[in-house]
Write a protein that holds these residues in place. Structure first.
Motif, short mmCIF file in Angstrom:
data_model
loop_
_atom_site.label_atom_id
_atom_site.label_comp_id
_atom_site.label_asym_id
_atom_site.label_seq_id
_atom_site.Cartn_x
_atom_site.Cartn_y
_atom_site.Cartn_z
N ASP A 1 38.28 39.75 57.29
CA ASP A 1 37.09 40.39 57.85
C ASP A 1 37.31 41.88 58.02
N ALA A 2 38.50 42.27 58.48
CA ALA A 2 38.80 43.68 58.70
C ALA A 2 38.77 44.46 57.38
N LEU A 3 39.17 43.81 56.30
CA LEU A 3 39.19 44.45 54.98
C LEU A 3 37.90 44.23 54.20
N GLU A 4 36.93 43.58 54.83
CA GLU A 4 35.62 43.31 54.23
C GLU A 4 35.71 42.51 52.93
N ILE A 5 36.67 41.58 52.90
CA ILE A 5 36.76 40.66 51.76
C ILE A 5 35.78 39.54 52.02
N ARG A 6 34.62 39.63 51.39
CA ARG A 6 33.50 38.73 51.66
C ARG A 6 33.21 37.78 50.50
N ASN A 7 33.57 38.18 49.28
CA ASN A 7 33.28 37.37 48.10
C ASN A 7 34.45 37.45 47.13
N GLY A 8 35.05 36.33 46.84
CA GLY A 8 36.17 36.33 45.90
C GLY A 8 37.41 35.71 46.49
N ALA A 9 38.52 35.90 45.80
CA ALA A 9 39.80 35.33 46.22
C ALA A 9 40.60 36.36 47.00
N ALA A 10 41.57 35.87 47.76
CA ALA A 10 42.51 36.75 48.46
C ALA A 10 43.86 36.07 48.57
N HIS A 11 44.88 36.90 48.51
CA HIS A 11 46.27 36.46 48.65
C HIS A 11 46.87 37.34 49.75
N THR A 12 47.16 36.75 50.90
CA THR A 12 47.56 37.53 52.07
C THR A 12 48.95 37.11 52.53
N GLU A 13 49.82 38.10 52.74
CA GLU A 13 51.19 37.84 53.15
C GLU A 13 51.40 38.33 54.57
N VAL A 14 51.99 37.48 55.40
CA VAL A 14 52.24 37.84 56.79
C VAL A 14 53.63 37.37 57.18
N ILE A 15 54.17 38.01 58.22
CA ILE A 15 55.43 37.56 58.82
C ILE A 15 55.13 37.11 60.24
N LEU A 16 55.62 35.94 60.57
CA LEU A 16 55.42 35.38 61.91
C LEU A 16 56.55 35.88 62.80
N THR A 17 56.29 36.94 63.54
CA THR A 17 57.29 37.57 64.39
C THR A 17 57.23 36.98 65.80
N GLU A 18 58.10 37.49 66.67
CA GLU A 18 58.10 37.03 68.06
C GLU A 18 56.78 37.37 68.74
N ARG A 19 56.12 38.44 68.29
CA ARG A 19 54.84 38.82 68.92
C ARG A 19 53.64 38.21 68.20
N GLY A 20 53.90 37.35 67.21
CA GLY A 20 52.82 36.71 66.48
C GLY A 20 52.78 37.17 65.04
N PRO A 21 51.77 36.74 64.27
CA PRO A 21 51.70 37.13 62.85
C PRO A 21 51.39 38.61 62.70
N VAL A 22 52.05 39.23 61.72
CA VAL A 22 51.85 40.64 61.41
C VAL A 22 51.69 40.78 59.90
N LEU A 23 50.73 41.56 59.48
CA LEU A 23 50.43 41.70 58.05
C LEU A 23 51.55 42.39 57.28
N VAL A 24 51.88 41.84 56.13
CA VAL A 24 52.70 42.54 55.14
C VAL A 24 51.75 43.27 54.20
N GLU A 25 50.88 42.53 53.54
CA GLU A 25 49.83 43.11 52.71
C GLU A 25 48.86 42.01 52.29
N ALA A 26 47.68 42.44 51.88
CA ALA A 26 46.67 41.51 51.39
C ALA A 26 46.15 42.00 50.06
N ALA A 27 45.83 41.08 49.18
CA ALA A 27 45.32 41.43 47.86
C ALA A 27 44.00 40.70 47.64
N ALA A 28 42.99 41.44 47.20
CA ALA A 28 41.66 40.86 46.99
C ALA A 28 41.54 40.29 45.59
N ARG A 29 42.39 39.32 45.30
CA ARG A 29 42.39 38.63 43.99
C ARG A 29 43.18 37.35 44.15
N VAL A 30 43.20 36.53 43.12
CA VAL A 30 43.94 35.27 43.21
C VAL A 30 45.43 35.55 43.34
#
Length: 416
Positions: A253-282
């Motif tokens: 939602d923050a990146l306005e990915i509204r239509n299409g595929a996404a591949h999102t990488e996160v690290i689950l840290t002690e403070r919770g999930p934190v974004l590595v990067e997101a890609a608006a494609r398969v």
């Protein structure tokens, strides 16, 4: 209906067949990205190809003539152009208030932070001196350094000192990224401690569907570069899924990915999930048939259904993933400066009890580069069994073969 695929390389080469299964024809858009005429494009699956020469309005007119009603990126190089073409055509696309945030990793971090979500401490700079000052102020090692707009593990460095940081800065800024762009600035981020996951989704009209969650395992190669080792699907009932997925959907939602595929990488840290990067494609580098066989669904099929029949996503009729056995995707790592794959030892790999499939991404009969990132890996394979111990034993046997015969070294080759 007709869809346009921008730069149908990598996983994008599977899109025409997936769309055709749901009655959607395809037009290929070849972007003006330098040096992207790859052999893995599924040219035979397109009845029409449109070449983009920098004029979005002209390319959109050509697509309109072919009745295109949806535009999707086939690979990372097609993300921005797909968005611009969707906006020009007036078809269902992603938000355009900050489109660069879907490619530029610094802009991405800023957009996610401004949405109130956790992000890594970051700086984008063209100055080695400013980078060193930031690292001293941050005072936490290692520091992750990478290009702002590339893909895979291209020039991602782990820096353990100011000297490492200086050398990495010089190396990154001296070369272009994976898609021919100049690395005039670099992105530095805090190192995030915790397990790393990727989440594949498809979206239509702002609604999101979870396709799958996998956990990465990485190991360093070439000194300080992180390299994909293996990855495994995470069962939906795993507690990590309940934590990671809501965060990822908020990132979309923050990146306005509204239509299409996404591949999102996160690290689950002690403070919770934190974004590595997101890609608006398969998501990249997987065999859809294998994934579908063992998970009950795959991202390409879900994407095709969301394009052909948006109501399937809106009414929650897309399939949910459910691992049927212990599946492991293993990245091949060649430790030699020059080598060729041994046919004899490849046969031994294929004879492993848990072996499912092998995909070679570099020519088998040509000298292979030493693996220093994802793009210099010879390929990948899948292992699967009911017993985790069987998969683990075969994985270890594979790694032993890689050091002892799978890669037949040229006379000048030396282990890394």
């Amino acid at each position: 209906m007709t869809a346009a695929v921008v730069d149908a390389h990598g996983m994008g080469a599977f899109l025409p067949a997936a769309l055709a299964r749901h009655g959607v024809a395809c037009v290929h858009v070849c972007s003006d990205t330098p040096d992207l005429q790859m052999a893995d494009r599924a040219a035979g699956d397109f009845t029409v190809e449109v070449r983009h020469h920098g004029d979005v309005a002209a390319t959109a007119r050509a697509l309109r003539m072919h009745g295109v009603g949806f535009v999707i990126a086939g690979t990372e190089s097609g993300v921005l152009l797909a968005d611009r073409l969707s906006a020009e055509l007036g078809t269902a696309g992603n938000g355009m208030s900050r489109p660069a945030a879907r490619r530029d990793k610094y802009e991405m971090t800023q957009a996610v932070r401004e949405a109130g979500l956790a992000t890594a401490a970051s700086i984008a700079t063209s100055s080695a001196q400013e980078l060193a000052r930031w690292a001293r102020d941050h005072d936490s090692w290692p520091v992750v350094l990478k290009p702002r707009a590339s893909a895979g593990t291209d020039n991602v460095r782990f820096c353990h000192s100011e000297q490492d940081l200086k050398e990495a800065f010089e190396a990154v800024t001296a070369c272009t990224d994976r898609y021919g762009g100049d690395n005039t600035t670099v992105l530095a981020q805090e190192y995030l401690h915790g397990d790393e996951y990727f989440v594949n989704t498809v979206s239509r009209d702002g609604a999101h569907h979870l396709v799958e969650v996998w956990r990465y395992h990485k190991s360093p190669v070439d000194g300080a570069r992180p390299m994909y080792d293996f990855e495994e699907p995470v069962p939906p009932e795993d507690p990590a899924v309940a934590t990671v997925v809501p965060y990822v959907l908020s990132v979309l939602d923050a990146l306005e990915i509204r239509n299409g595929a996404a591949h999102t990488e996160v690290i689950l840290t002690e403070r919770g999930p934190v974004l590595v990067e997101a890609a608006a494609r398969v998501g990249g580098s997987h065999a859809p048939a294998v994934v579908s066989r063992f998970l009950g669904t795959d991202q390409l099929d879900c994407m095709a259904r969301a394009i052909a029949r948006p109501e399937d996503l809106a009414e929650r009729r897309l399939p949910r993933y459910r691992p049927s056995s212990r599946l492991r995707y293993v990245t091949l790592v060649n430790p030699y400066d020059a080598a060729v794959l041994s046919a004899e030892h490849l046969a031994e790999v294929r004879s492993l009890d848990s072996f499912v499939d092998l995909v070679l991404t570099l020519p088998q009969d040509a000298p292979l580069p030493r693996t220093v990132d994802l793009f210099t890996s010879p390929g990948y394979l899948y292992l699967a069994a009911a017993d985790t111990a069987r998969v683990e034993a075969d994985y270890r046997r594979l790694r032993d073969l890689e050091k002892n015969g799978l890669y037949a070294a040229f006379p000048c080759a030396r282990p890394a």
